[in-house]
Scaffold this active site. Structure first.
Site, PDB file in Angstrom:
ATOM      1  N   ASP A   1      40.706  97.730  37.070  1.00 47.91           N
ATOM      2  CA  ASP A   1      39.900  98.303  35.487  1.00 47.91           C
ATOM      3  C   ASP A   1      40.121  97.646  34.813  1.00 47.91           C
ATOM      4  OD1 ASP A   1      41.814  99.194  35.329  1.00 47.91           O
ATOM      5  OD2 ASP A   1      40.902 101.087  34.283  1.00 47.91           O
ATOM      6  N   SER A   2      41.140  96.478  34.953  1.00 46.45           N
ATOM      7  CA  SER A   2      41.839  95.442  33.858  1.00 46.45           C
ATOM      8  C   SER A   2      40.427  94.172  34.286  1.00 46.45           C
ATOM      9  CB  SER A   2      43.103  94.495  34.359  1.00 46.45           C
ATOM     10  OG  SER A   2      42.945  94.452  36.229  1.00 46.45           O
TER      11      SER A   2
ATOM     12  N   ASP B   1      40.685 100.518  41.489  1.00 53.84           N
ATOM     13  CA  ASP B   1      41.009 101.671  40.722  1.00 53.84           C
ATOM     14  C   ASP B   1      39.747 102.032  40.511  1.00 53.84           C
ATOM     15  OD1 ASP B   1      43.227 101.125  39.256  1.00 53.84           O
ATOM     16  OD2 ASP B   1      43.161  99.700  38.347  1.00 53.84           O
TER      17      ASP B   1
ATOM     18  N   LYS C   1      43.882 103.010  43.695  1.00 52.76           N
ATOM     19  CA  LYS C   1      44.261 103.835  42.544  1.00 52.76           C
ATOM     20  C   LYS C   1      44.029 104.589  41.153  1.00 52.76           C
ATOM     21  CE  LYS C   1      46.809  99.998  39.439  1.00 52.76           C
ATOM     22  NZ  LYS C   1      46.206 101.033  37.916  1.00 52.76           N
TER      23      LYS C   1
ATOM     24  N   GLU D   1      45.537 106.402  37.522  1.00 54.76           N
ATOM     25  CA  GLU D   1      46.316 106.441  36.543  1.00 54.76           C
ATOM     26  C   GLU D   1      47.500 107.653  36.433  1.00 54.76           C
ATOM     27  OE1 GLU D   1      45.583 104.309  32.983  1.00 54.76           O
ATOM     28  OE2 GLU D   1      45.199 102.582  34.086  1.00 54.76           O
TER      29      GLU D   1
ATOM     30  N   GLU E   1      54.006 100.431  34.832  1.00 58.01           N
ATOM     31  CA  GLU E   1      54.392  99.530  33.720  1.00 58.01           C
ATOM     32  C   GLU E   1      54.553  99.232  32.481  1.00 58.01           C
ATOM     33  OE1 GLU E   1      50.064  98.883  33.391  1.00 58.01           O
ATOM     34  OE2 GLU E   1      49.688  97.221  31.757  1.00 58.01           O
TER      35      GLU E   1
HETATM   36  O1  KIV Z   1      43.791  97.501  36.404  1.00 58.92           O
HETATM   37  C1  KIV Z   1      45.133  96.688  36.638  1.00 58.92           C
HETATM   38  O2  KIV Z   1      44.952  95.516  36.897  1.00 58.92           O
HETATM   39  C2  KIV Z   1      45.966  97.261  36.464  1.00 58.92           C
HETATM   40  C3  KIV Z   1      47.650  96.026  36.437  1.00 58.92           C
HETATM   41  C4  KIV Z   1      47.788  95.844  35.475  1.00 58.92           C
HETATM   42  C5  KIV Z   1      48.317  97.065  37.703  1.00 58.92           C
HETATM   43  O3  KIV Z   1      46.133  98.112  36.846  1.00 58.92           O
END
Ligand code: KIV
Length: 289
Positions: A68-69, A107, A137, A139, A206
């Site tokens: 989600d970056s 994510d 993924k 959090e 992280e």
């Molecule tokens: O969203 C993302 O790119 C991430 C990485 C920083 C692990 O969660």
């Protein structure tokens, strides 16, 4: 063999290097577990589109994360918070289409799983059915354990993400290093064990002190994936735009920049504009007669 019977290739975890060992199918969670057993380190990069993902697939990166970056690295937001499920599905589907061999992890964005395990399941299923990703993924450590458990029971491979969790940027007041001090270090260890116990196949650490990341890595049976976690995690992940020098401005201390794509692309654009201005482009070889 019917459609639900795994092929012999799918049934076997790669016993050789992740880079050269898996050529005829996608990397699976079993390959990553086998790599931890062998003590082989592996790399993960983010990707948000089919073209870039295809380059990384060909380069042999075993796992790509549709992070989600994408919010700050692809879609022009300031943080990951505004990213929606529809955006994640669209970007993830593109990355799946652009690749053949790498495992694709997507994510679950902010607000798509925190309400309940049922909400997490609903949205994980969207990423798997509509985009075709191999894993999701999310959090959170202890606070996300019940959701991880439900997803894993339902057959969804889950990568957990603890330490600095960027979706909590407003609660954290920025992106501070996590796990400093005894109490915070103990909490990080408890979070790591909780996600492993819940069935996660790997965990991202992280922005945590290197010594603590090493301790977590030693105590877990599942692979740890570091980003700002020092050299001793089982794997490393970087945001591709940071790694390749596309990001404008400062990048975090933990980034190593392997190329200067922003300069290369800017130079190409300026040269093109100049050729158009002077009439050097298009030349005879670019024209039809
Ligand atoms: O969203 C993302 O790119 C991430 C990485 C920083 C692990 O969660």
């Amino acid at each position: 063999m019917n459609a639900s019977t795994p092929s012999p290739a799918q049934n076997q975890a790669s016993t050789t290097s992740l880079y050269g060992g898996v050529t005829n199918r996608r990397v699976t969670v079993r390959d990553l577990a086998a790599a931890k057993q062998r003590g082989e380190r592996w790399s993960m990069l983010t990707a948000y589109d089919a073209l870039t993902a295809g380059v990384f697939d060909e380069a042999g990166i075993p796992v790509l994360l549709v992070g989600d970056s994408a919010g700050n690295c692809h879609l022009g937001y300031e943080t990951t918070v505004p990213v929606t499920m529809d955006q994640m599905v669209m970007l993830s589907a593109a990355v799946v289409r652009g690749t053949k061999r790498t495992m694709i992890v997507a994510d679950l964005p902010f607000g798509s799983y925190q309400e309940s395990p049922a909400q997490a399941m609903h949205n994980a299923a969207r990423l798997m059915k509509e985009a075709g990703v191999g894993a999701v993924k999310l959090e959170g450590g202890e606070r996300s354990a019940r959701s991880i458990e439900l997803l894993v029971e339902a057959g969804v491979p889950v990568m957990a993400h603890i330490g600095l969790t960027p979706q909590s940027v407003h609660a954290l007041g920025g992106y501070p290093v996590q796990g400093r001090g005894d109490e915070a270090a103990h909490q990080l260890l408890r979070d790591a064990k909780a996600v492993q116990q819940a069935g996660a196949f790997a965990v991202v650490l992280e922005a945590v002190p290197a010594e603590l990341a090493a301790q977590v890595t030693e105590q877990l049976a599942i692979p740890t994936v570091g980003i700002g976690g020092g050299p001793d995690t089982d794997a490393q992940v970087l945001v591709w735009t940071d790694m390749a020098g596309m990001t404008a401005g400062r990048v975090p201390k933990f980034v190593k920049q392997y190329a200067d794509l922003r300069a290369v692309l800017g130079d190409a654009a300026r040269a093109y504009a100049e050729d158009v201005r002077t009439g050097a482009f298009p030349a005879a070889e670019h024209s039809f007669h």
